[in-house]
Design an enzyme around this catalytic site. Structure first.
Site, mmCIF file in Angstrom:
data_model
loop_
_atom_site.group_PDB
_atom_site.id
_atom_site.type_symbol
_atom_site.label_atom_id
_atom_site.label_comp_id
_atom_site.label_asym_id
_atom_site.label_seq_id
_atom_site.Cartn_x
_atom_site.Cartn_y
_atom_site.Cartn_z
ATOM 1 N N ARG A 25 0.822 -1.224 0.000
ATOM 2 C CA ARG A 25 0.000 0.000 0.000
ATOM 3 C C ARG A 25 0.850 1.265 0.000
ATOM 4 O O ARG A 25 0.485 2.270 -0.605
ATOM 5 C CB ARG A 25 -0.983 -0.036 1.167
ATOM 6 C CG ARG A 25 -1.994 -1.167 0.933
ATOM 7 C CD ARG A 25 -3.263 -1.009 1.682
ATOM 8 N NE ARG A 25 -4.219 -2.029 1.231
ATOM 9 C CZ ARG A 25 -5.251 -2.440 1.933
ATOM 10 N NH1 ARG A 25 -5.501 -1.918 3.125
ATOM 11 N NH2 ARG A 25 -6.068 -3.357 1.438
ATOM 12 N N ARG A 72 12.686 -22.710 2.236
ATOM 13 C CA ARG A 72 14.146 -22.714 2.339
ATOM 14 C C ARG A 72 14.660 -22.995 0.915
ATOM 15 O O ARG A 72 14.067 -23.794 0.196
ATOM 16 C CB ARG A 72 14.639 -23.795 3.298
ATOM 17 C CG ARG A 72 13.946 -23.767 4.679
ATOM 18 C CD ARG A 72 14.580 -22.813 5.628
ATOM 19 N NE ARG A 72 13.898 -22.803 6.929
ATOM 20 C CZ ARG A 72 14.024 -21.852 7.821
ATOM 21 N NH1 ARG A 72 14.799 -20.807 7.588
ATOM 22 N NH2 ARG A 72 13.394 -21.899 8.969
ATOM 23 N N ASP A 128 12.962 -15.634 15.969
ATOM 24 C CA ASP A 128 14.211 -15.814 16.728
ATOM 25 C C ASP A 128 14.803 -14.510 17.288
ATOM 26 O O ASP A 128 15.611 -14.544 18.203
ATOM 27 C CB ASP A 128 15.271 -16.490 15.847
ATOM 28 C CG ASP A 128 14.933 -17.948 15.574
ATOM 29 O OD1 ASP A 128 14.181 -18.533 16.366
ATOM 30 O OD2 ASP A 128 15.415 -18.485 14.568
ATOM 31 N N ARG A 155 2.421 -24.535 34.417
ATOM 32 C CA ARG A 155 2.662 -24.240 35.836
ATOM 33 C C ARG A 155 1.569 -24.856 36.728
ATOM 34 O O ARG A 155 1.854 -25.298 37.845
ATOM 35 C CB ARG A 155 2.691 -22.726 36.026
ATOM 36 C CG ARG A 155 3.310 -22.267 37.318
ATOM 37 C CD ARG A 155 3.298 -20.764 37.377
ATOM 38 N NE ARG A 155 4.330 -20.145 36.580
ATOM 39 C CZ ARG A 155 5.627 -20.163 36.888
ATOM 40 N NH1 ARG A 155 6.045 -20.787 37.967
ATOM 41 N NH2 ARG A 155 6.527 -19.577 36.121
ATOM 42 N N GLY A 171 14.564 -22.029 18.697
ATOM 43 C CA GLY A 171 15.846 -21.325 18.791
ATOM 44 C C GLY A 171 16.961 -22.334 18.601
ATOM 45 O O GLY A 171 17.549 -22.827 19.551
ATOM 46 N N GLU A 188 12.535 -20.810 36.706
ATOM 47 C CA GLU A 188 13.643 -20.921 37.660
ATOM 48 C C GLU A 188 14.980 -20.972 36.924
ATOM 49 O O GLU A 188 15.977 -20.422 37.385
ATOM 50 C CB GLU A 188 13.498 -22.200 38.510
ATOM 51 C CG GLU A 188 12.636 -22.047 39.749
ATOM 52 C CD GLU A 188 11.165 -21.890 39.443
ATOM 53 O OE1 GLU A 188 10.735 -22.275 38.346
ATOM 54 O OE2 GLU A 188 10.433 -21.367 40.319
HETATM 55 O O1 F6P Z 1 11.973 -19.339 12.435
HETATM 56 C C1 F6P Z 1 13.155 -19.625 13.122
HETATM 57 C C2 F6P Z 1 13.167 -21.042 13.564
HETATM 58 O O2 F6P Z 1 11.960 -21.198 14.203
HETATM 59 C C3 F6P Z 1 14.251 -21.569 14.463
HETATM 60 O O3 F6P Z 1 14.153 -21.231 15.798
HETATM 61 C C4 F6P Z 1 14.147 -23.041 14.206
HETATM 62 O O4 F6P Z 1 15.219 -23.762 14.612
HETATM 63 C C5 F6P Z 1 13.933 -23.078 12.730
HETATM 64 O O5 F6P Z 1 13.213 -21.898 12.438
HETATM 65 C C6 F6P Z 1 13.274 -24.288 12.197
HETATM 66 O O6 F6P Z 1 12.542 -24.018 11.050
HETATM 67 P P1 F6P Z 1 12.386 -24.947 9.780
HETATM 68 O O7 F6P Z 1 12.035 -26.293 10.269
HETATM 69 O O8 F6P Z 1 11.283 -24.292 9.025
HETATM 70 O O9 F6P Z 1 13.679 -24.930 9.027
#
Ligand code: F6P
Length: 324
Positions: A25, A72, A128, A155, A171, A188
């Site tokens: 937009r 990817r 991330d 919890r 992550g 914790e």
């Molecule tokens: O989007 C980031 C993330 O979630 C990472 O934390 C994770 O390891 C990765 O993508 C896995 O994504 P995919 O399975 O799509 O390659």
């Protein structure tokens, strides 16, 4: 600049649609034509350009994922393969490109502008939050809140059954998400790939034992997936401290769902700022939008590429102080 294209790459993140809406937009309001590239870098190779108008982005602001889809694309690492992407961009008369994605996508965006000369703006979008040059990425806030919702529920069981719970969050390489969820969820212990020593089983068990001695009858550990397998950690903890330990892997649940207000706002502002930057860029120039100390910034990509965002050590230590 007459025609720009927008694409999403890498892992999807809630709020990417808000960014696409803002790019489309804003560009139209400035008199530019807009194309969407489906399937990220792969779509550039396969010539998957779709014309977009203001109506194409109606009704998406509240939706997670990305309407342009993402993939990817390991082939994009090869220079001779990338040539066909440049051919397609030229053929479509695209004279500016907005790339929404994570740290890996930023490298791709930089290479495209260097090799093809097409001006590129990069918009950081990833749960991330690991992109140098911005304090926040699109989607991070939503993923944090999904993690918090899960911890609040877990919890209840942890307290009712007097158990240790490991909540494994996303992550693979970085612990920004785990740190934020752990800190704001009152965990914790937080285990992240950046701090290897803190993830040693002996140290984890001594923290848990100290808590038990002080009368704690349940504990939450938030662990980033990059640290290891949470089921193995749970087994070892149960054996060592003699308290029941369970684990939950949140996985892709954190990447989906309706974006929070903060994720939408970031997507909208980044998208708007990105188009304004892109329209003023020269050939071969690449930039990135970000937010630092609550202020919108535009970096030249060459100044930020390859740099690593550092984990907030103070936030980590602060949590250790809270978890006594
Ligand atoms: O989007 C980031 C993330 O979630 C990472 O934390 C994770 O390891 C990765 O993508 C896995 O994504 P995919 O399975 O799509 O390659």
């Amino acid at each position: 600049m007459k025609r720009i294209a927008v694409m999403t790459t890498g892992g999807d993140a809630p709020g990417m649609n808000a960014a696409i809406r803002a790019v489309v937009r804003t560009a139209i309001s400035k008199g530019a034509g807009v194309f969407g590239v489906e399937h990220g870098f792969k779509g550039l190779l396969e010539n998957r350009f779709v014309r977009m108008d203001s109506h194409s982005v109606s009704g998406i602001i509240n939706r997670g994922g990305t309407m342009l889809q993402t993939m990817r694309c390991p082939e994009f690492h090869k220079k001779n393969v990338r040539k066909s992407a440049y051919h397609n961009i030229k053929n479509m008369k695209i004279d500016g490109l907005a790339v929404i994605g994570g740290d890996g996508s930023r490298r791709g965006a930089h290479i495209i502008s260097k090799e093809s000369g097409v001006p590129v703006v990069f918009i950081p979008g990833s749960i991330d939050n690991d992109v140098y040059g911005t304090d926040y990425t699109i989607g991070f806030d939503t993923a944090v809140n999904v993690g918090l919702g899960a911890i609040d529920k877990i919890r209840d069981t942890a307290a009712s059954h007097e158990r240790v719970f490991i909540v494994e969050v996303m992550g693979r390489e970085r612990g920004f998400l785990a740190l934020e969820i752990g800190l704001t969820g009152g965990a914790e212990i937080i285990l992240i790939p950046e701090f290897k020593k803190e993830a040693e089983i002996g140290r984890i068990c001594s923290v848990l034992k100290a808590g038990i001695e002080k009368g704690k009858d349940s504990s939450i550990i938030v662990m980033a997936e990059g640290v290891g397998l949470s089921n193995k950690f749970a087994e070892r903890i149960e054996k060592r401290i003699g308290m029941e330990a369970r684990y939950t892997v949140l996985g892709y649940i954190q990447r989906g769902g309706s974006p929070t207000a903060a994720s939408r706002r970031l997507g909208l502002t980044f998208g708007y700022k990105a188009v304004k930057a892109l329209l003023g860029q020269k050939r071969g120039e690449s930039t990135m939008v970000g937010i630092q100390a609550n202020t919108m910034v535009v970096h030249s990509l060459k100044n930020v590429i390859g740099k690593e965002r550092k984990i907030d050590r103070q936030a980590y230590r602060m949590n250790e102080a809270f978890s006594i």
